[in-house]
Design an enzyme around this catalytic site. Structure first.
Site, PDB file in Angstrom:
ATOM      1  N   ASP A 214       0.864  -1.171   0.000  1.00  0.00           N
ATOM      2  CA  ASP A 214       0.000   0.000   0.000  1.00  0.00           C
ATOM      3  C   ASP A 214       0.908   1.231   0.000  1.00  0.00           C
ATOM      4  O   ASP A 214       2.124   1.124   0.235  1.00  0.00           O
ATOM      5  CB  ASP A 214      -0.901  -0.030   1.243  1.00  0.00           C
ATOM      6  CG  ASP A 214      -1.861   1.140   1.296  1.00  0.00           C
ATOM      7  OD1 ASP A 214      -2.439   1.457   0.242  1.00  0.00           O
ATOM      8  OD2 ASP A 214      -2.031   1.725   2.371  1.00  0.00           O
TER       9      ASP A 214
ATOM     10  N   ASP B  43      -0.269   5.193   0.854  1.00  0.00           N
ATOM     11  CA  ASP B  43      -0.550   6.181   1.901  1.00  0.00           C
ATOM     12  C   ASP B  43      -0.473   5.527   3.278  1.00  0.00           C
ATOM     13  O   ASP B  43      -1.156   4.551   3.550  1.00  0.00           O
ATOM     14  CB  ASP B  43      -1.939   6.784   1.690  1.00  0.00           C
ATOM     15  CG  ASP B  43      -2.018   7.608   0.432  1.00  0.00           C
ATOM     16  OD1 ASP B  43      -1.668   8.783   0.471  1.00  0.00           O
ATOM     17  OD2 ASP B  43      -2.409   7.047  -0.622  1.00  0.00           O
TER      18      ASP B  43
END
Length: 594
Positions: free
Chosen positions: A49, A51
């Protein structure tokens, strides 16, 4: 006769390590060096991922770029799997490279783009779209209803991250979705987005659940952790699930995706999920909670750099001097010196960004030499339009009767605009979604602000456990004469609730507060009381809970088909919604009263 036995120790050890860590929530960097080495050898592919794992907004998290680049140098295949990118993939590559990540377009698996990016992606495949940018009430909601003309060519409603999300947009989306032939697609269901300010930034999931509640339809979600992206990843890239590592900061999307796909999983605590939350899930006896437990965890991804590449630790520290380390704590003392440094950095960065955007040097007051979209011309000040108007002091108040801000005008004070500080004494957050009434008065703050901004403020205030969370009611829709879907207070309430991760105290129907108030305040005899309403899950349920007789009128929200289904249901919670009697409209009772 001799017998030779060949044992693949590496493969056997990798399987042992994988099994040992499986859903154990183990701190990886506290393990012996040999164990960490075996863990690193147990996977070939990395899905990460972005953020909260690699960066926060436009700033890299310390050491993250060095770890990702080192993994690539070690021969690992790395993919950036994100639910939150406000850019098309080409722009995403530029952002990643600007923060020193080695990244190419084919490395990106993005299911969620912001409105501008989404529009561009759709245009590339020949699909037209509308709805990008602000869409707010210019006068009154009554006028909005009268002026709205549905576009007959709309074939799908796609809900993604939208900082301009407004009540008008929700109304239009829900109305289009009243047509069963219109597709309902959600990019992801993330409740919050990580950020470096310690604010609560609502995620796409808050917008999606608001539209879902208003439209009373289930969306098809393409992002993590749903089956669509899981199947896409496995089929498109042909990776071995057992030798794939999923890295994320959110258990209910990143880690759950890994669990569903059979990947190894790593949680970093630099984003959304906290150590306390993960520990509680590990101790839970519910399988749906245990599925959210990662194999291993780190405080931040950069902590992995020393174990896998000690020589790069000093280099990483030197390269990360620009990483912002100050984080504003809303309800704790502020380090003013660090905050001042942070503000100076941000203002400097903003000045550069604005200069690039407008191709103008605002410090020296002259155009940049680069040729671009704008041509600046010197004009005489006397012929220039008067754009600067005297500004009044305006204070924004979250009133107890409406979510729409009330504006309190006072005499001009040095021409300055002022508003309450974020740390001001807000004692309660009361959410009511009643559309603003017609008014000839100018609503200087109402028309310019999106519902998203209000959700952000409400959720941030509610991060303080001492702030009360009160909802006036949970109505999903309001009846109207246009056959449109007009979102009710419940759509706004559930969005704020999802972002804040808190349960509201609801005072309206059908909750016990108003039920007790009616019986105690007026001393009514429940057996001799009739409750009349158009909505089974509020009006009729209130009557059932109070022991009243109940009458449903079909001139509002609940339909005959819905009541029939609830009557035939074996679930007690649905049978409690069935009224004693019904009418098409209340006026049908008039002849019998005469």
């Amino acid at each position: 006769m001799s017998l030779t036995v060949v044992v693949n120790c590496g493969s056997w050890m990798n399987k042992l390590i994988t099994k040992m860590f499986r859903m154990s929530f183990t701190n990886l960097v506290k393990q012996p060096k040999e164990v960490i080495t075996q863990f690193m050898n147990s996977f070939d592919t990395v899905l990460t991922d972005c953020d909260g794992v690699l960066w926060l907004e436009e700033e890299p998290i310390e050491g993250s770029a060095e770890v990702i680049n080192t993994l690539k140098e070690l021969g690992k295949r790395v993919f950036f799997v994100t639910n939150n990118s406000c850019k098309i993939r080409d722009d995403f590559v530029k952002k990643a490279k600007k923060m020193n990540f080695k990244c190419e377009k084919d490395d990106i698996i993005s299911t969620a783009v912001g409105p501008e990016g989404l529009s561009q992606e759709l245009e590339l495949v020949g699909i037209k779209s509308i709805g990008v940018g602000p869409d707010v009430m210019q006068t009154s909601f009554k006028n909005t209803l009268e002026e709205f003309k549905a576009d007959p060519d709309i074939g799908a409603v796609v809900v993604g991250y939208d900082e301009h999300f407004s009540y008008v947009k929700m109304f239009k989306a829900a109305t289009y979705l009243s047509n069963p032939n219109v597709l309902f697609v959600g990019t992801n269901s993330d409740e919050q987005y990580p950020n470096r300010y310690d604010y609560i930034v609502p995620g796409t999931g808050t917008i999606l659940i608001a539209v879902k509640t208003a439209a009373q339809r289930e969306p098809f979600i393409v992002g993590k952790p749903e089956a669509y992206i899981a199947d896409f990843i496995k089929n498109e890239y042909g990776m071995d699930p057992k030798r794939t590592l999923m890295i994320g900061d959110r258990c209910n999307t990143d880690i759950l995706l890994g669990t569903r796909c059979g990947f190894q999983t790593m949680l970093v605590l630099s984003g959304i999920t906290t150590f306390k939350e993960a520990t509680q899930r590990k101790q839970s006896k519910k399988q749906e909670e245990k599925d959210l437990v990662p194999d291993v965890y780190l405080e931040k991804l950069g902590d992995l750099l020393l174990p896998i590449h000690p020589s790069k630790r000093k280099q990483a520290k030197n390269e990360c001097q620009n990483v912002v380390k100050v984080r504003r704590a809303l309800f704790e003392p502020i380090d003013h010196e660090e905050t001042q440094k942070f503000l100076e950095q941000e203002l400097s960065k903003q000045s550069v960004n604005e200069s690039e955007k407008w191709e103008f040097d605002f410090v020296n007051e002259r155009p940049l030499k680069t040729k671009g979209r704008y041509e600046w011309t010197v004009v005489n000040s006397s012929s220039a339009p008067d754009l600067e108007k005297p500004r009044k002091k305006i204070e924004e108040v979250y009133d107890t009767s409406t979510l729409y801000p009330q504006t309190l005008s006072t005499p001009k004070v040095d021409g300055e605009f002022e508003k309450k500080e974020e740390n001001s004494a807000v004692e309660s957050m009361i959410v009511d979604g009643t559309p603003p009434k017609d008014s000839n008065k100018k609503q200087s703050l109402i028309t310019g602000k999106s519902l998203y901004v209000k959700m952000f403020k409400a959720a941030t205030y509610l991060s303080n456990p001492n702030v009360l969370f009160v909802g006036t009611n949970s109505d999903e829709q309001y009846p109207n004469r246009y056959d449109y879907i007009v979102p009710g207070t419940g759509t706004i309430l559930i969005a704020v609730k999802t972002a804040a991760q808190r349960e509201p105290f609801i005072v309206g129907k059908p909750e016990s507060y108003i039920a007790d108030f009616i019986k105690n305040e007026y001393g009514v005899d429940p057996k001799r009381t009739l409750m009349i309403g158009d909505r089974c899950n509020t009006d009729i349920l209130l009557g059932t809970r109070c022991g009243f007789q109940t009458m449903l009128v079909l001139s509002g929200i609940t339909t005959f088909k819905e009541v029939t289904q609830w009557k035939q249901s074996k679930k007690q919670e649905e049978r409690d919604l069935v009224p004693d009697v019904y009418l098409e409209k209340l006026g049908d009772l008039l002849p019998y009263l005469n």
